[in-house]
Scaffold this motif. Structure first.
Motif, mmCIF file in Angstrom:
data_model
loop_
_atom_site.group_PDB
_atom_site.id
_atom_site.type_symbol
_atom_site.label_atom_id
_atom_site.label_comp_id
_atom_site.label_asym_id
_atom_site.label_seq_id
_atom_site.Cartn_x
_atom_site.Cartn_y
_atom_site.Cartn_z
ATOM 1 N N ILE A 174 31.006 27.114 137.153
ATOM 2 C CA ILE A 174 30.723 26.382 138.391
ATOM 3 C C ILE A 174 29.962 27.259 139.369
ATOM 4 O O ILE A 174 28.971 26.822 139.988
ATOM 5 C CB ILE A 174 32.033 25.869 139.016
ATOM 6 C CG1 ILE A 174 32.684 24.818 138.117
ATOM 7 C CG2 ILE A 174 31.770 25.273 140.400
ATOM 8 C CD1 ILE A 174 34.038 24.354 138.575
ATOM 9 N N LEU A 175 30.411 28.494 139.540
ATOM 10 C CA LEU A 175 29.740 29.405 140.475
ATOM 11 C C LEU A 175 28.292 29.668 140.062
ATOM 12 O O LEU A 175 27.386 29.681 140.900
ATOM 13 C CB LEU A 175 30.498 30.730 140.549
ATOM 14 C CG LEU A 175 31.793 30.735 141.366
ATOM 15 C CD1 LEU A 175 32.582 32.018 141.106
ATOM 16 C CD2 LEU A 175 31.503 30.597 142.853
ATOM 17 N N GLU A 176 28.074 29.844 138.756
ATOM 18 C CA GLU A 176 26.754 30.229 138.280
ATOM 19 C C GLU A 176 25.795 29.048 138.191
ATOM 20 O O GLU A 176 24.648 29.128 138.647
ATOM 21 C CB GLU A 176 26.886 30.904 136.910
ATOM 22 C CG GLU A 176 25.604 31.530 136.418
ATOM 23 C CD GLU A 176 25.802 32.303 135.115
ATOM 24 O OE1 GLU A 176 24.799 32.781 134.562
ATOM 25 O OE2 GLU A 176 26.975 32.412 134.670
ATOM 26 N N HIS A 177 26.261 27.926 137.643
ATOM 27 C CA HIS A 177 25.356 26.822 137.347
ATOM 28 C C HIS A 177 25.323 25.740 138.424
ATOM 29 O O HIS A 177 24.335 25.013 138.535
ATOM 30 C CB HIS A 177 25.723 26.194 136.003
ATOM 31 C CG HIS A 177 25.657 27.145 134.848
ATOM 32 N ND1 HIS A 177 24.480 27.733 134.425
ATOM 33 C CD2 HIS A 177 26.636 27.659 134.046
ATOM 34 C CE1 HIS A 177 24.720 28.532 133.400
ATOM 35 N NE2 HIS A 177 26.022 28.508 133.145
ATOM 36 N N VAL A 178 26.391 25.614 139.197
ATOM 37 C CA VAL A 178 26.428 24.584 140.249
ATOM 38 C C VAL A 178 26.087 25.188 141.615
ATOM 39 O O VAL A 178 25.232 24.669 142.340
ATOM 40 C CB VAL A 178 27.818 23.900 140.299
ATOM 41 C CG1 VAL A 178 27.853 22.873 141.429
ATOM 42 C CG2 VAL A 178 28.131 23.229 138.967
ATOM 43 N N ILE A 179 26.754 26.294 141.948
ATOM 44 C CA ILE A 179 26.540 26.901 143.266
ATOM 45 C C ILE A 179 25.332 27.824 143.259
ATOM 46 O O ILE A 179 24.691 28.022 144.289
ATOM 47 C CB ILE A 179 27.813 27.661 143.710
ATOM 48 C CG1 ILE A 179 29.003 26.682 143.748
ATOM 49 C CG2 ILE A 179 27.632 28.311 145.069
ATOM 50 C CD1 ILE A 179 30.323 27.329 144.117
ATOM 51 N N GLY A 180 24.982 28.394 142.099
ATOM 52 C CA GLY A 180 23.798 29.237 142.011
ATOM 53 C C GLY A 180 24.045 30.703 142.274
ATOM 54 O O GLY A 180 23.125 31.444 142.629
ATOM 55 N N VAL A 181 25.283 31.164 142.091
ATOM 56 C CA VAL A 181 25.615 32.578 142.286
ATOM 57 C C VAL A 181 25.162 33.360 141.061
ATOM 58 O O VAL A 181 25.342 32.899 139.925
ATOM 59 C CB VAL A 181 27.141 32.741 142.499
ATOM 60 C CG1 VAL A 181 27.529 34.207 142.582
ATOM 61 C CG2 VAL A 181 27.569 32.008 143.761
ATOM 62 N N PRO A 182 24.559 34.551 141.226
ATOM 63 C CA PRO A 182 24.188 35.378 140.062
ATOM 64 C C PRO A 182 25.390 35.655 139.169
ATOM 65 O O PRO A 182 26.519 35.775 139.647
ATOM 66 C CB PRO A 182 23.657 36.665 140.709
ATOM 67 C CG PRO A 182 23.209 36.255 142.073
ATOM 68 C CD PRO A 182 24.149 35.167 142.496
ATOM 69 N N HIS A 183 25.135 35.776 137.849
ATOM 70 C CA HIS A 183 26.226 35.914 136.872
ATOM 71 C C HIS A 183 27.122 37.104 137.186
ATOM 72 O O HIS A 183 28.359 36.993 137.122
ATOM 73 C CB HIS A 183 25.643 36.052 135.462
ATOM 74 C CG HIS A 183 26.688 36.278 134.405
ATOM 75 N ND1 HIS A 183 27.520 35.262 133.970
ATOM 76 C CD2 HIS A 183 27.063 37.404 133.739
ATOM 77 C CE1 HIS A 183 28.354 35.736 133.060
ATOM 78 N NE2 HIS A 183 28.101 37.029 132.896
ATOM 79 N N GLN A 184 26.526 38.246 137.508
ATOM 80 C CA GLN A 184 27.323 39.438 137.787
ATOM 81 C C GLN A 184 28.267 39.220 138.961
ATOM 82 O O GLN A 184 29.427 39.642 138.942
ATOM 83 C CB GLN A 184 26.399 40.624 138.067
ATOM 84 C CG GLN A 184 27.138 41.934 138.338
ATOM 85 C CD GLN A 184 26.188 43.078 138.657
ATOM 86 O OE1 GLN A 184 24.975 42.913 138.604
ATOM 87 N NE2 GLN A 184 26.745 44.241 138.981
ATOM 88 N N LEU A 185 27.785 38.525 139.984
ATOM 89 C CA LEU A 185 28.609 38.242 141.158
ATOM 90 C C LEU A 185 29.694 37.222 140.819
ATOM 91 O O LEU A 185 30.824 37.312 141.302
ATOM 92 C CB LEU A 185 27.725 37.728 142.300
ATOM 93 C CG LEU A 185 28.170 38.026 143.729
ATOM 94 C CD1 LEU A 185 28.205 39.525 143.968
ATOM 95 C CD2 LEU A 185 27.222 37.370 144.725
ATOM 96 N N ALA A 186 29.342 36.227 139.993
ATOM 97 C CA ALA A 186 30.307 35.198 139.603
ATOM 98 C C ALA A 186 31.487 35.792 138.840
ATOM 99 O O ALA A 186 32.639 35.395 139.036
ATOM 100 C CB ALA A 186 29.617 34.121 138.770
ATOM 101 N N VAL A 187 31.205 36.756 137.984
ATOM 102 C CA VAL A 187 32.268 37.407 137.211
ATOM 103 C C VAL A 187 33.226 38.156 138.141
ATOM 104 O O VAL A 187 34.452 38.149 137.939
ATOM 105 C CB VAL A 187 31.661 38.366 136.166
ATOM 106 C CG1 VAL A 187 32.753 39.203 135.505
ATOM 107 C CG2 VAL A 187 30.893 37.585 135.116
ATOM 108 N N LEU A 188 32.680 38.777 139.174
ATOM 109 C CA LEU A 188 33.525 39.512 140.123
ATOM 110 C C LEU A 188 34.418 38.585 140.941
ATOM 111 O O LEU A 188 35.419 39.028 141.519
ATOM 112 C CB LEU A 188 32.645 40.336 141.069
ATOM 113 C CG LEU A 188 31.860 41.495 140.433
ATOM 114 C CD1 LEU A 188 30.931 42.132 141.457
ATOM 115 C CD2 LEU A 188 32.810 42.538 139.858
ATOM 116 N N CYS A 189 34.075 37.292 141.006
ATOM 117 C CA CYS A 189 34.859 36.326 141.794
ATOM 118 C C CYS A 189 36.086 35.798 141.048
ATOM 119 O O CYS A 189 36.943 35.147 141.665
ATOM 120 C CB CYS A 189 33.981 35.141 142.194
ATOM 121 S SG CYS A 189 32.624 35.526 143.320
ATOM 122 N N VAL A 190 36.187 36.045 139.751
ATOM 123 C CA VAL A 190 37.227 35.418 138.928
ATOM 124 C C VAL A 190 38.631 35.801 139.386
ATOM 125 O O VAL A 190 39.490 34.929 139.617
ATOM 126 C CB VAL A 190 37.024 35.785 137.442
ATOM 127 C CG1 VAL A 190 38.230 35.321 136.616
ATOM 128 C CG2 VAL A 190 35.755 35.152 136.913
#
Length: 346
Positions: free
Chosen positions: A303-319
């Protein structure tokens, strides 16, 4: 990616500060719900609301345009000068937001008093849709390349202005003609202060936690890695984390609004047991959604990467931070229930 991280961090720092004041001022909804009985009380509380919100506007401008902003953002948080400059600019742009939001919530409280919850809900939904529409339009303008920071700011204004127009017009069409022109129940400024001060203090203590978390994480990250990236993670995490939980706060006015008769009419009072069952059902739904979104592997990152548009590296840190959000419905429901009981006393 670096520009994305800096923009996220700058908007996050500014928006958190503004939302702190917005949240405290939002308690004027409770004043509209409980203390507005006639036109004189409406105007008296409206003036107090405008004065309080205008004071916040002035304070935010002072923070944005003086050395105080540099001290709060760059020195305390340990971010880079470029992020600090973007953040103070965002604070200046968002300075009028609390005024519009306070006017909106004040009239929403009065509408809830008269059981016009559909209009209030429609206003909140329109706020969300207006923000989405604004972002969708602005993404295809030169603004996204020239000054990407303005995109979320303009979207926030599009939402709050739309909501304010809807609830204010609904108030003047449906409620204002029914209010008596003379005083029916005395509404002094002292009574307003005694009513709002504990609510604002309680919410202020709750809201200050977010700026403090930003500060502590940024300071710790500044000594270990990248403070800007850490704040960007928090900026992406908080809105997504509150998506299945934040609207539980709207249950606070339910009990005082629907366990009293509608002014001027003999509307049936909803039993406390029915309200309790409804609130429990909403809580269960919220908690379930939190665990589905944040604990099932891959869902939150997708959701963070494909819907909100957050870079993958940042999305992983949000988990990992998002997993903690799954427990917020449990932590927030008990204080909310107690506040409902206090509001019925006025």
């Amino acid at each position: 990616a670096a520009d994305v991280v800096e923009t996220l961090a700058s908007f996050g720092l500014a928006y958190v500060l503004v939302k702190f004041f917005v949240g405290v001022l939002g308690e004027v909804r409770q004043a509209g719900l409980v203390l507005v009985h006639d036109r004189p009380s409406y105007y008296k509380i409206l003036i107090c609301t405008l004065v309080g919100a205008s004071s916040v506007v002035v304070l935010l401008i002072i923070i944005a345009e003086t050395k105080l902003g540099v001290l709060l953002i760059q020195e305390l948080h340990g971010v880079t000068p470029s992020v600090s400059k973007l953040t103070t600019s965002a604070i200046a742009y968002l300075s009028v937001y609390p005024l519009i939001d306070a006017i909106s919530w004040y009239h929403a409280g009065i509408l809830l008093k008269w059981h016009h919850s559909t209009v209030v809900g429609a206003g909140s939904l329109t706020d969300i849709f207006a923000q989405i529409f604004a972002v969708a339009v602005l993404l295809y303008t030169p603004l996204i390349c020239n000054n990407a920071l303005l995109v979320p700011i303009l979207a926030a204004y599009a939402g709050v202005v739309t909501r304010c127009i809807i609830v204010t017009m609904a108030y003047f069409i449906t409620v204002y003609p029914l209010l008596k022109k003379e005083n029916t129940v005395p509404a002094s400024i002292l009574k307003l202060i005694s009513f709002l001060s504990p609510l604002m203090l309680s919410l202020g203590i709750h809201r200050i936690s977010r700026p403090l978390v930003n500060l502590l994480v940024a300071r710790f990250a500044a000594s270990k890695c990248d403070a800007t990236e850490a704040v960007a993670v928090l900026t992406a995490t908080y809105p997504f984390g509150h998506l299945p939980y934040g609207w539980l706060n709207q249950l606070k006015p339910v009990s005082p609004a629907f366990q009293k008769e509608k002014p001027g009419k003999s509307a049936p009072v909803i039993p406390g047991r029915a309200i309790g069952i409804f609130c429990f059902a909403v809580f269960t739904f919220s908690a379930t959604m939190c665990f589905i979104l944040f604990w099932i592997p891959g869902v939150s990152v997708a959701i963070l990467e494909h819907v909100i548009g957050v870079p993958h590296q940042l999305a992983v840190l949000c988990v990992d931070p998002l997993k903690l959000f799954a427990f917020l419905p449990f932590a927030g429901s008990i204080p909310m229930h107690e506040q409902q009981g206090l509001q019925k006393l006025f």
